[in-house]
Design a protein around this motif. Structure first.
Motif, short mmCIF file in Angstrom:
data_model
loop_
_atom_site.label_atom_id
_atom_site.label_comp_id
_atom_site.label_asym_id
_atom_site.label_seq_id
_atom_site.Cartn_x
_atom_site.Cartn_y
_atom_site.Cartn_z
N ALA A 1 0.89 -0.95 -0.21
CA ALA A 1 0.06 0.30 -0.31
C ALA A 1 0.75 1.53 -0.02
O ALA A 1 0.88 2.42 -1.05
N LYS A 2 1.83 0.69 0.76
CA LYS A 2 2.39 2.60 1.29
C LYS A 2 2.96 3.18 -0.59
O LYS A 2 3.36 3.96 -1.03
N ASP A 3 3.91 1.45 -1.20
CA ASP A 3 4.26 1.95 -2.48
C ASP A 3 4.16 2.11 -3.84
O ASP A 3 4.26 2.29 -4.45
N GLY A 4 2.44 1.86 -3.36
CA GLY A 4 1.28 1.48 -4.74
C GLY A 4 1.99 0.87 -5.36
O GLY A 4 1.30 0.56 -6.58
N VAL A 5 2.15 -0.72 -5.19
CA VAL A 5 2.23 -1.73 -5.87
C VAL A 5 0.78 -2.07 -6.71
O VAL A 5 0.52 -2.62 -5.76
N ASP A 6 0.75 -2.06 -8.26
CA ASP A 6 -0.18 -2.85 -8.57
C ASP A 6 -0.71 -4.47 -8.77
O ASP A 6 0.15 -4.67 -9.63
N LEU A 7 -1.21 -4.60 -8.03
CA LEU A 7 -1.57 -6.37 -7.49
C LEU A 7 -2.12 -6.32 -8.43
O LEU A 7 -2.36 -7.76 -9.45
N ASP A 8 -3.47 -5.81 -9.24
CA ASP A 8 -4.04 -5.75 -10.40
C ASP A 8 -3.01 -6.31 -12.07
O ASP A 8 -3.69 -6.62 -12.67
N ASP A 9 -2.08 -6.37 -11.59
CA ASP A 9 -1.19 -6.05 -12.80
C ASP A 9 -0.48 -7.85 -12.78
O ASP A 9 0.37 -8.49 -14.06
N PHE A 10 -0.81 -8.24 -11.69
CA PHE A 10 -0.04 -9.60 -11.64
C PHE A 10 -1.72 -10.30 -11.95
O PHE A 10 -2.43 -10.27 -12.08
N THR B 1 13.08 -14.30 -15.78
CA THR B 1 12.07 -15.43 -16.50
C THR B 1 12.43 -15.85 -17.91
O THR B 1 12.46 -16.69 -17.91
N ALA B 2 12.64 -14.75 -18.37
CA ALA B 2 13.35 -15.37 -19.58
C ALA B 2 14.68 -16.06 -19.72
O ALA B 2 14.79 -17.21 -20.68
N ALA B 3 15.52 -15.73 -18.79
CA ALA B 3 16.47 -16.50 -18.73
C ALA B 3 16.20 -17.65 -18.43
O ALA B 3 16.73 -18.26 -19.16
N ILE B 4 15.62 -18.24 -17.35
CA ILE B 4 15.13 -19.07 -16.86
C ILE B 4 14.29 -20.12 -17.08
O ILE B 4 13.62 -21.26 -17.29
N GLY B 5 14.03 -19.42 -18.12
CA GLY B 5 12.71 -20.40 -18.69
C GLY B 5 11.33 -20.43 -18.43
O GLY B 5 10.75 -21.04 -18.61
N ASN B 6 10.63 -19.28 -17.90
CA ASN B 6 9.38 -19.40 -17.13
C ASN B 6 8.42 -18.25 -17.46
O ASN B 6 9.51 -17.05 -17.26
N LEU B 7 7.27 -18.32 -16.79
CA LEU B 7 6.42 -17.70 -17.72
C LEU B 7 6.42 -16.22 -16.21
O LEU B 7 6.93 -16.29 -14.94
N PRO B 8 6.62 -14.70 -16.75
CA PRO B 8 6.02 -14.03 -15.77
C PRO B 8 4.59 -13.94 -14.91
O PRO B 8 4.13 -14.26 -15.57
N THR B 9 4.89 -13.49 -13.54
CA THR B 9 3.79 -13.32 -13.43
C THR B 9 2.82 -12.39 -13.23
O THR B 9 1.34 -11.71 -13.15
N ARG B 10 3.56 -10.72 -14.13
CA ARG B 10 2.56 -9.66 -14.69
C ARG B 10 2.73 -8.98 -15.84
O ARG B 10 3.47 -9.32 -16.60
N THR B 11 1.69 -8.92 -16.51
CA THR B 11 0.71 -8.86 -17.24
C THR B 11 1.63 -7.86 -18.42
O THR B 11 1.90 -7.93 -19.35
N SER B 12 2.32 -6.86 -17.53
CA SER B 12 2.77 -5.79 -17.77
C SER B 12 4.31 -6.34 -19.07
O SER B 12 4.65 -5.76 -19.58
#
Length: 437
Positions: A128-137, A355-366
């Motif tokens: 909340a303090k840093d305004g992390v956009d959880l809707d981006d996940f 994630t690109a380096a290890i071949g995994n998918l990112p969790t953020r849509t952005s």
């Protein structure tokens, strides 16, 4: 690799997920030395020093260490020392012993059980303090780290499965493309399997002990009723998924399947049953195209969505999501600095690089649009699939691990005919419901 039942397949999938997330050759630092002992720039005299325990090893650890070095160069006031530590039980021991690392990685299925035990700090005030956009996940990924309004970790990588198919085998059988519905899948499995005299199998259309989680979601299954506080392993959708596997399993029989599986090659080799043509199709994760490039570069294959229930087209593109996360252990000496590092690591730019380096998918849509994924085999299909609204994750509860273990054991027994579907799922409910609080 010998795979006799769905439980064996699930364990294999989990082990490969660990391989995709953790590599396999130990720390990249010299013996007795952690990553931060020789930073590129001298640390500030009053710098905060963070210990960071992570489960990745080998090339994956190298990719993470590059990001740690990048952080240290840009933040002389907070220096991070990484340590490859794939024994997650040691994390819990360190936390309960009052000497935890400042930051750590973990698998999503352990987050809520550990968080509710007080081993992980809730991160909601920082978010909340840093305004992390959880809707981006991706919602299914984020849900692995949340319980009743509390967020205990930030997911940095996720994993889903899709249907891989051998184009040449399908073409020989008269198919122009992969099955789209579950009804078609059953037809394809029968048509693509080869049964010799005496019932001996020489090829399977698809291993019949299919991922019960993924296919339960394909049938609209649900494992937990949050409002009623009831576990629901006997949900109609879950029963439908197990019935599909059971029908195919019984068509070939346990003895023939055991005999067939005993001759299959190792997963991470050119003898992988899908690479060698022993399987015409397989359900696997985003790491498989990289293995194909390494072990079977000439394989003519395609990647398709998990087949959906033809009676419910609104359930297209179903899937089961699992995650890898970063968290702050209880008792961490520098939680503010720990959060600053986690926040930076899970920003889209750093997430995409890792994630690109290890071949995994990112969790953020952005992060999906990052050009870093363009050269990762198979990632276009998986990134597109990750946007599906029908991706689910196993319910995050205090008893998640017990539930999954018992469910897997009972599915194993059902496929082998030790118990009926009704009896097996009733056994799960009887054992797990008392754990609900």
């Amino acid at each position: 690799m010998k795979k006799k039942t769905w439980f064996g397949l699930w364990c294999l999938l989990l082990s490969i997920m660990v391989a995709g997330c953790s590599g396999g050759s130990g720390s990249t630092a010299e013996p007795g030395k952690t990553s931060g002992e020789e930073p590129d720039q001298p640390a500030a005299a009053d710098a905060v020093e963070l210990s960071f325990w992570y489960g990745w090893t080998g090339p994956e650890a190298e990719a993470l260490e590059k990001l740690i070095a990048k952080w240290n160069e840009a933040h002389p006031e907070i220096q991070v020392k990484g340590l490859s530590q794939s024994d997650y039980q040691k994390q819990l021991t360190a936390i309960t012993g009052g000497n935890p690392p400042d930051v750590a990685s973990q698998f999503g299925q352990n987050v809520v059980p550990w968080g509710l035990r007080g081993a992980m700090m809730p991160l909601d005030d920082y978010i909340a303090k840093d305004g992390v956009d959880l809707d981006d996940f991706v919602p299914a990924a984020l849900s692995t780290s949340q319980h009743e309004g509390a967020t205990y970790a930030i997911p940095t990588a996720m994993h889903v499965s899709m249907l891989f198919y051998n184009k040449d085998i399908l073409k020989e059988a008269g198919y122009d493309g992969p099955p789209e519905t579950l009804g078609e899948l059953k037809e394809y499995i029968q048509a693509l399997s080869i049964v010799e005299d005496g019932g001996r199998l020489s090829r399977l259309g698809l291993w019949p002990g299919m991922d019960a989680y993924t296919f339960s979601y394909a049938y609209g299954g649900s494992f937990y009723d949050e409002a009623a506080k009831q576990v629901t392993p006997d949900h109609e959708g879950i029963q439908s998924a197990i019935k599909l596997s059971k029908e195919i399993w019984d068509q070939y029989g346990s003895d023939n399947l055991d005999r067939f599986s005993s001759g299959l090659g190792q997963y991470m080799s050119a003898q992988n049953p899908f690479f060698s043509g022993k399987y015409a199709m397989t359900v696997d994760g985003e790491w498989l195209p990289t293995f194909i490039k390494q072990f079977a570069p000439d394989l003519n294959y395609g990647i398709a969505p998990i087949p959906y229930d033809e009676n419910h087209p609104e359930r297209k593109n179903p899937g089961n999501v699992t995650t890898s996360v970063f968290y702050i252990p209880k008792g961490a000496k520098h939680p503010d600095a720990s959060w600053a590092f986690i926040k930076w690591m899970t920003e889209p730019e750093q997430m995409a690089e890792f994630t690109a380096a290890i071949g995994n998918l990112p969790t953020r849509t952005s992060a999906f649009a990052s050009p870093l994924y363009e050269n990762v085999p198979g990632f276009k299909e998986f990134l597109d699939y990750s946007a599906s609204e029908n991706l689910k994750s196993f319910p995050a509860t205090s008893f998640t691990n017990e539930y999954m273990t018992e469910f897997s054991a009972q599915v194993d027994a059902i496929l082998r005919g030790t118990v009926s579907i009704e009896e097996g799922l009733a056994n799960v409910k009887e054992k797990i419901q008392p754990l609900v609080k």
